[in-house]
Design an enzyme around this catalytic site. Sequence first.
Site, PDB file in Angstrom:
ATOM      1  N   SER A 151     -10.876  -7.022  52.037  1.00 42.73           N
ATOM      2  CA  SER A 151     -10.173  -5.781  52.343  1.00 42.73           C
ATOM      3  C   SER A 151     -10.915  -5.015  53.420  1.00 42.73           C
ATOM      4  CB  SER A 151     -10.136  -4.933  51.060  1.00 42.73           C
ATOM      5  OG  SER A 151      -9.766  -3.605  51.345  1.00 42.73           O
ATOM      6  N   TYR A 207     -14.514  -1.169  43.147  1.00 45.13           N
ATOM      7  CA  TYR A 207     -13.541  -2.137  43.680  1.00 45.13           C
ATOM      8  C   TYR A 207     -14.036  -2.685  45.022  1.00 45.13           C
ATOM      9  CZ  TYR A 207      -9.593  -3.774  46.447  1.00 45.13           C
ATOM     10  OH  TYR A 207      -8.794  -4.515  47.275  1.00 45.13           O
ATOM     11  N   LYS A 249     -15.468  -6.629  46.497  1.00 44.82           N
ATOM     12  CA  LYS A 249     -15.069  -7.378  47.704  1.00 44.82           C
ATOM     13  C   LYS A 249     -16.294  -7.722  48.538  1.00 44.82           C
ATOM     14  CE  LYS A 249     -10.683  -7.411  46.843  1.00 44.82           C
ATOM     15  NZ  LYS A 249     -10.094  -8.667  46.331  1.00 44.82           N
TER      16      LYS A 249
HETATM   17  P1  NAD Z   1      -1.466  -7.552  42.710  1.00 46.95           P
HETATM   18  O1  NAD Z   1      -2.117  -6.838  41.590  1.00 46.95           O
HETATM   19  O2  NAD Z   1      -0.018  -7.335  42.926  1.00 46.95           O
HETATM   20  O3  NAD Z   1      -1.702  -9.137  42.551  1.00 46.95           O
HETATM   21  C1  NAD Z   1      -2.894  -9.653  41.980  1.00 46.95           C
HETATM   22  C2  NAD Z   1      -2.470 -10.657  40.930  1.00 46.95           C
HETATM   23  O4  NAD Z   1      -3.631 -11.221  40.332  1.00 46.95           O
HETATM   24  C3  NAD Z   1      -1.656 -10.031  39.809  1.00 46.95           C
HETATM   25  O5  NAD Z   1      -0.455 -10.787  39.645  1.00 46.95           O
HETATM   26  C4  NAD Z   1      -2.551 -10.148  38.577  1.00 46.95           C
HETATM   27  O6  NAD Z   1      -1.803 -10.358  37.387  1.00 46.95           O
HETATM   28  C5  NAD Z   1      -3.413 -11.335  38.930  1.00 46.95           C
HETATM   29  N1  NAD Z   1      -4.741 -11.388  38.314  1.00 46.95           N
HETATM   30  C6  NAD Z   1      -5.699 -10.430  38.308  1.00 46.95           C
HETATM   31  N2  NAD Z   1      -6.796 -10.894  37.667  1.00 46.95           N
HETATM   32  C7  NAD Z   1      -6.526 -12.163  37.285  1.00 46.95           C
HETATM   33  C8  NAD Z   1      -7.259 -13.152  36.599  1.00 46.95           C
HETATM   34  N3  NAD Z   1      -8.513 -12.938  36.153  1.00 46.95           N
HETATM   35  N4  NAD Z   1      -6.668 -14.347  36.368  1.00 46.95           N
HETATM   36  C9  NAD Z   1      -5.402 -14.585  36.781  1.00 46.95           C
HETATM   37  N5  NAD Z   1      -4.659 -13.684  37.442  1.00 46.95           N
HETATM   38  C10 NAD Z   1      -5.227 -12.488  37.687  1.00 46.95           C
HETATM   39  O7  NAD Z   1      -2.291  -7.232  44.035  1.00 46.95           O
HETATM   40  P2  NAD Z   1      -1.954  -7.564  45.548  1.00 46.95           P
HETATM   41  O8  NAD Z   1      -1.631  -6.294  46.213  1.00 46.95           O
HETATM   42  O9  NAD Z   1      -1.005  -8.700  45.622  1.00 46.95           O
HETATM   43  O10 NAD Z   1      -3.395  -7.999  46.045  1.00 46.95           O
HETATM   44  C11 NAD Z   1      -3.816  -9.348  46.076  1.00 46.95           C
HETATM   45  C12 NAD Z   1      -5.280  -9.394  46.467  1.00 46.95           C
HETATM   46  O11 NAD Z   1      -5.437  -8.755  47.738  1.00 46.95           O
HETATM   47  C13 NAD Z   1      -6.225  -8.674  45.508  1.00 46.95           C
HETATM   48  O12 NAD Z   1      -7.424  -9.411  45.399  1.00 46.95           O
HETATM   49  C14 NAD Z   1      -6.479  -7.346  46.202  1.00 46.95           C
HETATM   50  O13 NAD Z   1      -7.726  -6.791  45.853  1.00 46.95           O
HETATM   51  C15 NAD Z   1      -6.453  -7.761  47.658  1.00 46.95           C
HETATM   52  N6  NAD Z   1      -6.103  -6.643  48.553  1.00 46.95           N
HETATM   53  C16 NAD Z   1      -4.944  -5.937  48.341  1.00 46.95           C
HETATM   54  C17 NAD Z   1      -4.634  -4.860  49.161  1.00 46.95           C
HETATM   55  C18 NAD Z   1      -3.389  -4.052  48.921  1.00 46.95           C
HETATM   56  O14 NAD Z   1      -3.294  -2.950  49.457  1.00 46.95           O
HETATM   57  N7  NAD Z   1      -2.397  -4.528  48.191  1.00 46.95           N
HETATM   58  C19 NAD Z   1      -5.505  -4.503  50.212  1.00 46.95           C
HETATM   59  C20 NAD Z   1      -6.660  -5.269  50.410  1.00 46.95           C
HETATM   60  C21 NAD Z   1      -6.943  -6.331  49.571  1.00 46.95           C
HETATM   61  C1  UD1 Z   2      -6.772   2.634  49.404  1.00 48.84           C
HETATM   62  C2  UD1 Z   2      -8.135   2.420  48.819  1.00 48.84           C
HETATM   63  C3  UD1 Z   2      -8.728   1.147  49.398  1.00 48.84           C
HETATM   64  C4  UD1 Z   2      -7.802  -0.027  49.134  1.00 48.84           C
HETATM   65  C5  UD1 Z   2      -6.423   0.301  49.700  1.00 48.84           C
HETATM   66  C6  UD1 Z   2      -5.424  -0.776  49.391  1.00 48.84           C
HETATM   67  C7  UD1 Z   2      -9.035   4.624  48.234  1.00 48.84           C
HETATM   68  C8  UD1 Z   2     -10.058   5.664  48.570  1.00 48.84           C
HETATM   69  N1  UD1 Z   2      -8.976   3.568  49.084  1.00 48.84           N
HETATM   70  O1  UD1 Z   2      -6.900   2.724  50.801  1.00 48.84           O
HETATM   71  O2  UD1 Z   2      -9.987   0.885  48.834  1.00 48.84           O
HETATM   72  O3  UD1 Z   2      -8.310  -1.205  49.738  1.00 48.84           O
HETATM   73  O4  UD1 Z   2      -5.950   1.521  49.130  1.00 48.84           O
HETATM   74  O5  UD1 Z   2      -5.170  -0.841  48.010  1.00 48.84           O
HETATM   75  O6  UD1 Z   2      -8.337   4.718  47.243  1.00 48.84           O
HETATM   76  N2  UD1 Z   2      -2.309   9.485  50.871  1.00 48.84           N
HETATM   77  C9  UD1 Z   2      -1.730  10.726  50.681  1.00 48.84           C
HETATM   78  N3  UD1 Z   2      -1.069  10.940  49.502  1.00 48.84           N
HETATM   79  C10 UD1 Z   2      -0.951  10.002  48.522  1.00 48.84           C
HETATM   80  C11 UD1 Z   2      -1.542   8.739  48.742  1.00 48.84           C
HETATM   81  C12 UD1 Z   2      -2.230   8.514  49.933  1.00 48.84           C
HETATM   82  O7  UD1 Z   2      -1.819  11.608  51.526  1.00 48.84           O
HETATM   83  O8  UD1 Z   2      -0.349  10.267  47.479  1.00 48.84           O
HETATM   84  C13 UD1 Z   2      -2.991   9.226  52.165  1.00 48.84           C
HETATM   85  C14 UD1 Z   2      -4.458   8.864  52.021  1.00 48.84           C
HETATM   86  O9  UD1 Z   2      -5.254  10.019  52.010  1.00 48.84           O
HETATM   87  C15 UD1 Z   2      -4.663   7.980  53.257  1.00 48.84           C
HETATM   88  C16 UD1 Z   2      -3.300   7.299  53.458  1.00 48.84           C
HETATM   89  O10 UD1 Z   2      -2.364   8.119  52.765  1.00 48.84           O
HETATM   90  O11 UD1 Z   2      -4.920   8.782  54.388  1.00 48.84           O
HETATM   91  C17 UD1 Z   2      -3.241   5.893  52.891  1.00 48.84           C
HETATM   92  O12 UD1 Z   2      -3.670   5.914  51.528  1.00 48.84           O
HETATM   93  P1  UD1 Z   2      -3.596   4.632  50.569  1.00 48.84           P
HETATM   94  O13 UD1 Z   2      -2.251   4.034  50.654  1.00 48.84           O
HETATM   95  O14 UD1 Z   2      -4.093   5.034  49.230  1.00 48.84           O
HETATM   96  O15 UD1 Z   2      -4.583   3.587  51.250  1.00 48.84           O
HETATM   97  P2  UD1 Z   2      -6.129   3.751  51.678  1.00 48.84           P
HETATM   98  O16 UD1 Z   2      -6.655   5.085  51.369  1.00 48.84           O
HETATM   99  O17 UD1 Z   2      -6.244   3.283  53.067  1.00 48.84           O
END
Ligand code: NAD
Ligand code: UD1
Length: 337
Positions: free
Chosen positions: A124, A148, A152
Amino acid sequence: MSVLVTGGAGYIGTHTIIELDKAGYEVVVVDNLSNSKLTGLRRVEKIIGKSIKFYEMDVCCEDSLRKVFAAEKINSVIHFAGLKAVGESVAIPLKYYENNIVSTISLVKVMKEFDCRNLVFSSSATVYGNPKSVPINESFPLSATNPYGKTKLFIEDILRDYYHANPELNIALLRYFNPIGAHKSGTIGEDPNGIPNNLMPYITQVAIGKLEQLSIYGSDYKTCDGTGVRDYIHVSDLANGHVLAIKKLETAPGIVTYNLGTGNGYSVIQMVKAFERACGKKINYRLAERRPGDIAECFADPILAKKELGFEAKFGLDEMCEDCWRWQSANPNGYES
Ligand code: NAD
Ligand code: UD1
């Protein structure tokens, strides 16, 4: 030969299965459904017109993983499985350290037993902490401010160390910026539990009337309009980045690290306005205090992924918002609709 997708029932996983299928890969999914529902996978089956091999299991469990590797011919693994709620990780850190780190260690151990050499890991942009400048490239210093983010960072370190001891491996560390949007069908999308923490699902729930008002966290940042700036990327573009990463690993590059972002930063106010255009409604919002741990600006330098993977985001801001709205308005309660 198949690609094993851990966490494949989740938001990014479901979208990635579709892109893998389009590119001709067979897919095997493992997920413990701790943050997803089987309905998501069933809908993906409808989209791709075929059934998906699915094992409901915890990736931390080596014995369960062994059974999957023994039963399937796995060539590469995409490791999405992990917990991702920043606030919860502060409240229950051990849950995050245990789930995210143990699952990765179990996975790579079992991959080694079965001589499976290609791994894509979901990292991430959070690993850049509070970056000294934007755009952020892959050689920027790394840090994390919450459990979290630390999982990573630790996992990236573990995988780098593991690679140095096992140079026959190929590992892609993909640092995602902010995935939003949904598949064009409007049948799969992001389905957060409870009140969303992230901006986009919060806005969409205000638009359908489930939540009353968006709080904009901070309006005094040094940005174009004072609100936080992020690099929002369509989840289908991000999914396609995984197919390109798998193809790259097939050329045996060793360990590689890529930002997956668009290179464009948009403020919270710009996101609200774009979403209003997409849904044709006004979003009720108020300006609130900064959220602890937030940074002013975060967007990618996407050049390395473009050069080495051929990755380029196709979808612009309006399309991302339209796709979010199609999913949310057709599924006001997510997969429970
Ligand atoms: P998500 O929660 O929708 O998907 C993750 C999946 O992993 C879920 O279906 C959950 O049931 C499964 N899971 C969790 N722990 C498990 C385990 N021990 N065994 C088997 N299954 C398990 O999340 P996502 O948004 O699809 O994210 C996927 C990956 O990308 C995650 O590792 C997350 O940290 C990373 N990531 C997501 C974002 C984001 O904004 N969505 C940003 C950066 C990184
Ligand atoms: C957040 C997480 C980051 C994670 C990412 C994806 C935090 C501090 N960071 O990032 O670790 O990898 O999500 O899951 O939680 N905002 C509002 N109102 C809201 C929600 C968000 O103003 O109700 C603003 C935030 O201040 C930010 C932007 O929207 O400026 C995006 O926020 P968000 O979607 O939560 O993502 P990140 O903060 O980038």
